[in-house]
Scaffold this active site. Structure first.
Site, PDB file in Angstrom:
ATOM      1  N   ASP A  93       0.856  -1.188   0.000  1.00 17.83           N
ATOM      2  CA  ASP A  93       0.000   0.000   0.000  1.00 17.83           C
ATOM      3  C   ASP A  93       0.897   1.244   0.000  1.00 17.83           C
ATOM      4  O   ASP A  93       1.798   1.373   0.849  1.00 17.83           O
ATOM      5  CB  ASP A  93      -0.895   0.000   1.251  1.00 17.83           C
ATOM      6  CG  ASP A  93      -1.905   1.129   1.222  1.00 17.83           C
ATOM      7  OD1 ASP A  93      -3.013   0.919   0.700  1.00 17.83           O
ATOM      8  OD2 ASP A  93      -1.592   2.218   1.730  1.00 17.83           O
ATOM      9  N   ILE A  94       0.651   2.161  -0.957  1.00 17.19           N
ATOM     10  CA  ILE A  94       1.470   3.368  -1.064  1.00 17.19           C
ATOM     11  C   ILE A  94       1.293   4.217   0.189  1.00 17.19           C
ATOM     12  O   ILE A  94       0.171   4.479   0.627  1.00 17.19           O
ATOM     13  CB  ILE A  94       1.080   4.186  -2.305  1.00 17.19           C
ATOM     14  CG1 ILE A  94       1.275   3.350  -3.575  1.00 17.19           C
ATOM     15  CG2 ILE A  94       1.920   5.460  -2.402  1.00 17.19           C
ATOM     16  CD1 ILE A  94       0.810   4.041  -4.836  1.00 17.19           C
ATOM     17  N   GLU A 136      -4.882   2.279  -4.050  1.00 24.88           N
ATOM     18  CA  GLU A 136      -3.418   2.406  -4.060  1.00 24.88           C
ATOM     19  C   GLU A 136      -2.725   1.139  -3.574  1.00 24.88           C
ATOM     20  O   GLU A 136      -1.561   1.160  -3.184  1.00 24.88           O
ATOM     21  CB  GLU A 136      -2.985   3.601  -3.204  1.00 24.88           C
ATOM     22  CG  GLU A 136      -3.339   3.498  -1.737  1.00 24.88           C
ATOM     23  CD  GLU A 136      -4.679   4.145  -1.415  1.00 24.88           C
ATOM     24  OE1 GLU A 136      -4.836   4.613  -0.275  1.00 24.88           O
ATOM     25  OE2 GLU A 136      -5.563   4.180  -2.284  1.00 24.88           O
ATOM     26  N   ASP A 188      -2.674   9.804 -10.211  1.00 25.30           N
ATOM     27  CA  ASP A 188      -2.688   8.730 -11.204  1.00 25.30           C
ATOM     28  C   ASP A 188      -1.283   8.470 -11.747  1.00 25.30           C
ATOM     29  O   ASP A 188      -0.895   7.318 -11.985  1.00 25.30           O
ATOM     30  CB  ASP A 188      -3.619   9.096 -12.364  1.00 25.30           C
ATOM     31  CG  ASP A 188      -5.085   8.993 -11.981  1.00 25.30           C
ATOM     32  OD1 ASP A 188      -5.383   8.441 -10.903  1.00 25.30           O
ATOM     33  OD2 ASP A 188      -5.929   9.472 -12.754  1.00 25.30           O
ATOM     34  N   ASN A 210      -2.739  13.083  -3.344  1.00 22.94           N
ATOM     35  CA  ASN A 210      -3.957  13.503  -4.052  1.00 22.94           C
ATOM     36  C   ASN A 210      -4.456  14.857  -3.571  1.00 22.94           C
ATOM     37  O   ASN A 210      -4.852  15.715  -4.369  1.00 22.94           O
ATOM     38  CB  ASN A 210      -5.064  12.456  -3.860  1.00 22.94           C
ATOM     39  CG  ASN A 210      -4.979  11.339  -4.885  1.00 22.94           C
ATOM     40  OD1 ASN A 210      -4.455  11.519  -5.978  1.00 22.94           O
ATOM     41  ND2 ASN A 210      -5.486  10.175  -4.534  1.00 22.94           N
ATOM     42  N   HIS A 219      -5.735  14.629  -8.416  1.00 25.01           N
ATOM     43  CA  HIS A 219      -5.851  13.231  -8.826  1.00 25.01           C
ATOM     44  C   HIS A 219      -5.055  12.919 -10.091  1.00 25.01           C
ATOM     45  O   HIS A 219      -4.642  11.776 -10.292  1.00 25.01           O
ATOM     46  CB  HIS A 219      -7.328  12.889  -9.041  1.00 25.01           C
ATOM     47  CG  HIS A 219      -8.106  12.820  -7.758  1.00 25.01           C
ATOM     48  ND1 HIS A 219      -8.052  11.730  -6.917  1.00 25.01           N
ATOM     49  CD2 HIS A 219      -8.933  13.718  -7.159  1.00 25.01           C
ATOM     50  CE1 HIS A 219      -8.827  11.952  -5.864  1.00 25.01           C
ATOM     51  NE2 HIS A 219      -9.366  13.149  -5.985  1.00 25.01           N
TER      52      HIS A 219
END
Length: 324
Positions: A199-200, A241, A216, A207, A212
């Site tokens: 998980d980032i 994520e 992305d 964000n 966003h």
């Protein structure tokens, strides 16, 4: 069923033409789901934009795919897979029968040609009859070959649709559906499997601060970095994520070491905003690793342990890998 699928395909292509969207695999998948599953999340989202004859823009189509594609495909369940597999099997059987018939027809035409050439001039009437038979046989052979070409085109269309349905539209990685199928295949073969969930770290901050679009880009960069560092093992987008690494085998220690090196590779990179050259700071991830033995019933437990270990890594300060 083949006729029904072809009708849906025609409607999907008409949808793309009506909205002036290029017939890319992603746009075709969006149109196909919108036509075939109007009550799905993709179908409802398309309807909300395209009501009253409003033409959908490409950026709107991309946004719908990014938000709902994986969810819509998962929502379709196994029935769609079953239908496609049955259609593929029917196409294979029909293709084999048609190929056999074509070969027999070709042999028949050759035999008739040979016999006709041996008839003497006194059998003109017979020659005319045989000539008509040869012509009809040649027409039948042409029809058989045309059917073979249509079957091959349908088979390729099914293969393309399946590939698109199992690929994440944003990152290009295998999506959750493809990962789950890989885990099922390993379990069915009696293989041990090791999973690593990543998980980032602080992705919401990226964000919120940069928007966003930048978020992305970060997802794409992390996907590329993970895929490179963990090759040749399967790396997929698990959702949001989160990413997942699947190793064929039960060596959790090796998977932990691999993910720790992938984490270090990512954290050492320096990302900047494309527009302003402003640094994004360190992009890292936290990960948890677990292994599963035996049949498929053990896979959910391994995923749960990997998920718990991943959150333990978050609570311990992030940017680390923990074996569950």
């Amino acid at each position: 069923m083949a006729r029904a699928l072809r009708t849906t395909s025609d409607e999907a292509l008409a949808f793309l033409e009506r909205h002036r969207l290029p017939p890319t695999p992603q746009n075709y998948t969006l149109a196909y789901i919108a036509v075939d599953e109007p009550t799905s999340r993709i179908g409802l989202a398309v309807k909300a934009i395209a009501e009253d004859g409003v033409r959908m823009r490409q950026e709107e189509a991309d946004e719908i795919v990014a938000l709902y594609a994986g969810d819509s495909i998962r929502h379709s369940g196994s029935n769609g897979d079953g239908e496609r597999r049955r259609l593929e099997a029917q196409a294979e059987r029909l293709g084999a029968l048609t190929a056999t018939a074509a070969a027999q027809s070709q042999e028949f035409v050759a035999d008739l040609d040979s016999e006709a050439q041996q008839l003497d001039s006194q059998a003109a009437r017979t020659v005319q009859i045989v000539a008509r038979m040869i012509e009809r046989s040649k027409q039948a052979e042409d029809n058989f070959r045309s059917a073979l070409r249509e079957i091959e085109a349908l088979r390729q269309e099914l293969a393309t649709a399946r590939g698109d349905a199992e690929r994440d539209a944003l990152t290009g990685l295998p999506n959750r559906r493809r990962v789950e199928r890989q885990l099922e295949e390993l379990a069915s073969a009696g293989r041990k499997r090791t999973v690593g969930l990543c998980d980032i770290d602080s992705f919401k901050r990226v964000n919120d601060r940069f928007g966003h679009t930048v978020g992305d880009r970060v997802l794409k960069m992390v996907a590329s970095s993970l895929a490179t560092s963990c090759a040749p093992h399967l790396v997929g987008r698990w959702g949001g994520e989160e990413f997942i690494v699947v190793m064929d085998g039960g060596d959790a220690a090796a998977c932990t070491a691999l993910l720790d090196q992938a984490r270090a590779d990512l954290a050492s990179r320096r990302f900047k905003l494309r527009e302003t050259d402003e640094p994004l700071g360190v992009i890292s991830f936290s990960a948890g690793v677990a292994e599963a033995d035996g049949d498929a019933s053990n896979t959910p437990g391994a995923l749960h342990r990997a998920d718990a270990a991943m959150y333990a890594a978050k609570q311990a300060g992030r940017n680390q890998v923990i074996l569950g």
